[in-house]
Design an enzyme around this catalytic site. Structure first.
Site, PDB file in Angstrom:
ATOM      1  N   LYS A  53     -53.864   0.982  -3.608  1.00  0.00           N
ATOM      2  CA  LYS A  53     -52.610   1.292  -4.319  1.00  0.00           C
ATOM      3  C   LYS A  53     -52.411   2.807  -4.408  1.00  0.00           C
ATOM      4  O   LYS A  53     -52.777   3.520  -3.476  1.00  0.00           O
ATOM      5  CB  LYS A  53     -52.608   0.607  -5.684  1.00  0.00           C
ATOM      6  CG  LYS A  53     -52.905  -0.890  -5.572  1.00  0.00           C
ATOM      7  CD  LYS A  53     -52.676  -1.659  -6.833  1.00  0.00           C
ATOM      8  CE  LYS A  53     -53.015  -3.124  -6.589  1.00  0.00           C
ATOM      9  NZ  LYS A  53     -52.765  -3.969  -7.733  1.00  0.00           N
ATOM     10  N   ASN A  79     -57.130  -2.893  -1.513  1.00  0.00           N
ATOM     11  CA  ASN A  79     -55.806  -2.324  -1.737  1.00  0.00           C
ATOM     12  C   ASN A  79     -55.965  -1.199  -2.755  1.00  0.00           C
ATOM     13  O   ASN A  79     -56.078  -1.452  -3.947  1.00  0.00           O
ATOM     14  CB  ASN A  79     -54.866  -3.423  -2.269  1.00  0.00           C
ATOM     15  CG  ASN A  79     -53.469  -2.902  -2.572  1.00  0.00           C
ATOM     16  OD1 ASN A  79     -53.151  -1.756  -2.245  1.00  0.00           O
ATOM     17  ND2 ASN A  79     -52.643  -3.735  -3.186  1.00  0.00           N
ATOM     18  N   SER A 123     -57.547  -9.625  -9.922  1.00  0.00           N
ATOM     19  CA  SER A 123     -58.716  -9.420 -10.798  1.00  0.00           C
ATOM     20  C   SER A 123     -59.997 -10.026 -10.234  1.00  0.00           C
ATOM     21  O   SER A 123     -60.843 -10.506 -10.984  1.00  0.00           O
ATOM     22  CB  SER A 123     -58.434  -9.947 -12.207  1.00  0.00           C
ATOM     23  OG  SER A 123     -57.376  -9.210 -12.803  1.00  0.00           O
ATOM     24  N   HIS A 126     -46.161  -7.613  -1.180  1.00  0.00           N
ATOM     25  CA  HIS A 126     -46.939  -7.495  -2.428  1.00  0.00           C
ATOM     26  C   HIS A 126     -45.986  -7.561  -3.626  1.00  0.00           C
ATOM     27  O   HIS A 126     -44.892  -6.999  -3.589  1.00  0.00           O
ATOM     28  CB  HIS A 126     -47.724  -6.181  -2.436  1.00  0.00           C
ATOM     29  CG  HIS A 126     -48.766  -6.145  -3.503  1.00  0.00           C
ATOM     30  ND1 HIS A 126     -48.447  -5.959  -4.820  1.00  0.00           N
ATOM     31  CD2 HIS A 126     -50.112  -6.309  -3.453  1.00  0.00           C
ATOM     32  CE1 HIS A 126     -49.567  -6.000  -5.538  1.00  0.00           C
ATOM     33  NE2 HIS A 126     -50.589  -6.203  -4.733  1.00  0.00           N
ATOM     34  N   GLU A 144     -45.970  -6.046  -6.348  1.00  0.00           N
ATOM     35  CA  GLU A 144     -45.565  -4.749  -6.911  1.00  0.00           C
ATOM     36  C   GLU A 144     -44.381  -4.168  -6.140  1.00  0.00           C
ATOM     37  O   GLU A 144     -43.530  -3.485  -6.714  1.00  0.00           O
ATOM     38  CB  GLU A 144     -46.772  -3.794  -6.926  1.00  0.00           C
ATOM     39  CG  GLU A 144     -47.743  -4.181  -8.028  1.00  0.00           C
ATOM     40  CD  GLU A 144     -49.177  -3.732  -7.809  1.00  0.00           C
ATOM     41  OE1 GLU A 144     -49.432  -2.871  -6.953  1.00  0.00           O
ATOM     42  OE2 GLU A 144     -50.055  -4.280  -8.520  1.00  0.00           O
ATOM     43  N   GLU A 192     -51.704 -14.124  -4.471  1.00  0.00           N
ATOM     44  CA  GLU A 192     -51.979 -13.250  -5.602  1.00  0.00           C
ATOM     45  C   GLU A 192     -51.065 -13.607  -6.769  1.00  0.00           C
ATOM     46  O   GLU A 192     -49.923 -13.100  -6.846  1.00  0.00           O
ATOM     47  CB  GLU A 192     -51.724 -11.794  -5.212  1.00  0.00           C
ATOM     48  CG  GLU A 192     -52.577 -11.302  -4.070  1.00  0.00           C
ATOM     49  CD  GLU A 192     -52.712  -9.784  -4.086  1.00  0.00           C
ATOM     50  OE1 GLU A 192     -53.837  -9.308  -4.142  1.00  0.00           O
ATOM     51  OE2 GLU A 192     -51.679  -9.090  -4.082  1.00  0.00           O
ATOM     52  N   GLY A 227     -54.443  -7.093 -11.809  1.00  0.00           N
ATOM     53  CA  GLY A 227     -54.729  -5.951 -12.687  1.00  0.00           C
ATOM     54  C   GLY A 227     -54.790  -6.298 -14.162  1.00  0.00           C
ATOM     55  O   GLY A 227     -54.785  -5.413 -15.019  1.00  0.00           O
TER      56      GLY A 227
HETATM   57  P1  PGA Z   1     -56.380  -6.338  -8.655  1.00  0.00           P
HETATM   58  O1  PGA Z   1     -55.207  -6.147  -7.593  1.00  0.00           O
HETATM   59  O2  PGA Z   1     -57.612  -6.746  -7.888  1.00  0.00           O
HETATM   60  O3  PGA Z   1     -56.532  -5.004  -9.318  1.00  0.00           O
HETATM   61  O4  PGA Z   1     -55.944  -7.402  -9.610  1.00  0.00           O
HETATM   62  C1  PGA Z   1     -55.093  -6.974  -6.480  1.00  0.00           C
HETATM   63  C2  PGA Z   1     -53.877  -6.611  -5.676  1.00  0.00           C
HETATM   64  O5  PGA Z   1     -52.835  -6.271  -6.282  1.00  0.00           O
HETATM   65  O6  PGA Z   1     -53.882  -6.660  -4.449  1.00  0.00           O
END
Ligand code: PGA
Length: 245
Positions: free
Chosen positions: A7, A5, A207, A89, A91, A161, A167
């Site tokens: 982003k 991903n 992460s 997701h 976000e 997640e 993140g």
């Molecule tokens: P991350 O993000 O690996 O940077 O924690 C994962 C995601 O949001 O899909």
């Protein structure tokens, strides 16, 4: 299954270089499925590669066409050889106020157009601390995913997640991941059946990196990962890919 991903990161040159790097370094095992969720604007360029890596979109709007300024339809994405979409997701749920109802509509729209779904679910730290996490995730699945037919759930993967792990550099422990993944697997079995539950890939995201991937992927109910930050360099992502079971 391993998904990247990206982003809202990279420029076109960097995205092409990264894609080239993945093509060179990801283990070419037929049983491995790779999906890159790239920003919309890189899709035309990436769709020129005729590769076994699937192209995915991070978003779309669940209407066929019309007066939806700024939005992109699933048919438009299909023209760019997009094979999968990310839905739900955290976000998007948090920053863009996506409701369970909108997420449900997106699931239906993608499946109606034969585009595969990676359905994201995850709880906040507050919910985990109050020990409501298993129930909360089960509700997210019931509200927006489990209405689909048995045939269609096989075109979906589920990415767990935890919001507090995205993140932040703070990964869920293997015990926490396995507890949730086996609970998700049981929910699928209750809703559909045991065989179906075994066929739906359940990914972990939050992460995940080359140092913790081996432990995470060795959890019995983890079928792969959805990788954000660590998918932005070839070396890190391919190290993770080499640790898929
Ligand atoms: P991350 O993000 O690996 O940077 O924690 C994962 C995601 O949001 O899909």
């Amino acid at each position: 299954m391993l998904a990247a991903n990206w982003k809202m990161n990279l420029n076109l040159h960097e995205a092409s270089e990264l894609f080239d790097g993945f093509l060179e370094t990801l283990p070419a095992q037929e049983s491995n499925r790779y999906v890159i969720f790239a920003p919309y604007v890189f899709l035309p360029q990436l769709s020129l590669y005729n590769s076994s890596i699937e192209l995915g979109a991070q978003n779309f709007y669940p209407a066929e066409k019309g007066a939806y300024t700024g939005e992109i339809s699933i048919s438009q994405l299909k023209e760019l050889h997009v094979k999968a979409v990310l839905i739900g997701h955290s976000e998007r749920r948090i920053h863009f106020s996506e409701s369970n109802e909108l997420i449900k509509q997106k699931v239906d729209c993608a499946l109606a157009h034969e585009v595969k779904v990676v359905f994201c679910c995850g709880e906040s730290l507050e919910i985990r601390d109050s020990n409501e996490h298993l129930h909360f995730i089960n509700e997210q699945l019931k509200d927006s995913l489990f209405h689909v037919s048995k045939e269609n759930i096989l075109n979906c993967s589920i990415a767990y997640e935890p919001i507090w792990a995205i993140g932040t550099g703070r990964t869920a422990s293997c015990e926490q991941i396995e507890e949730m993944h086996s609970s998700i697997r049981s929910s699928i079995a209750n809703q559909y059946d045991q065989t179906t539950a075994q066929s739906v890939a359940i990914l972990y995201g939050g992460s995940c990196n080359s140092k913790n991937a081996k432990d995470i992927f060795s959890c019995p109910n983890v079928d792969g990962g959805l990788i954000g930050g660590a998918s932005l360099t070839t070396e890190e992502f391919s190290l993770i890919a080499h640790q898929l079971n």
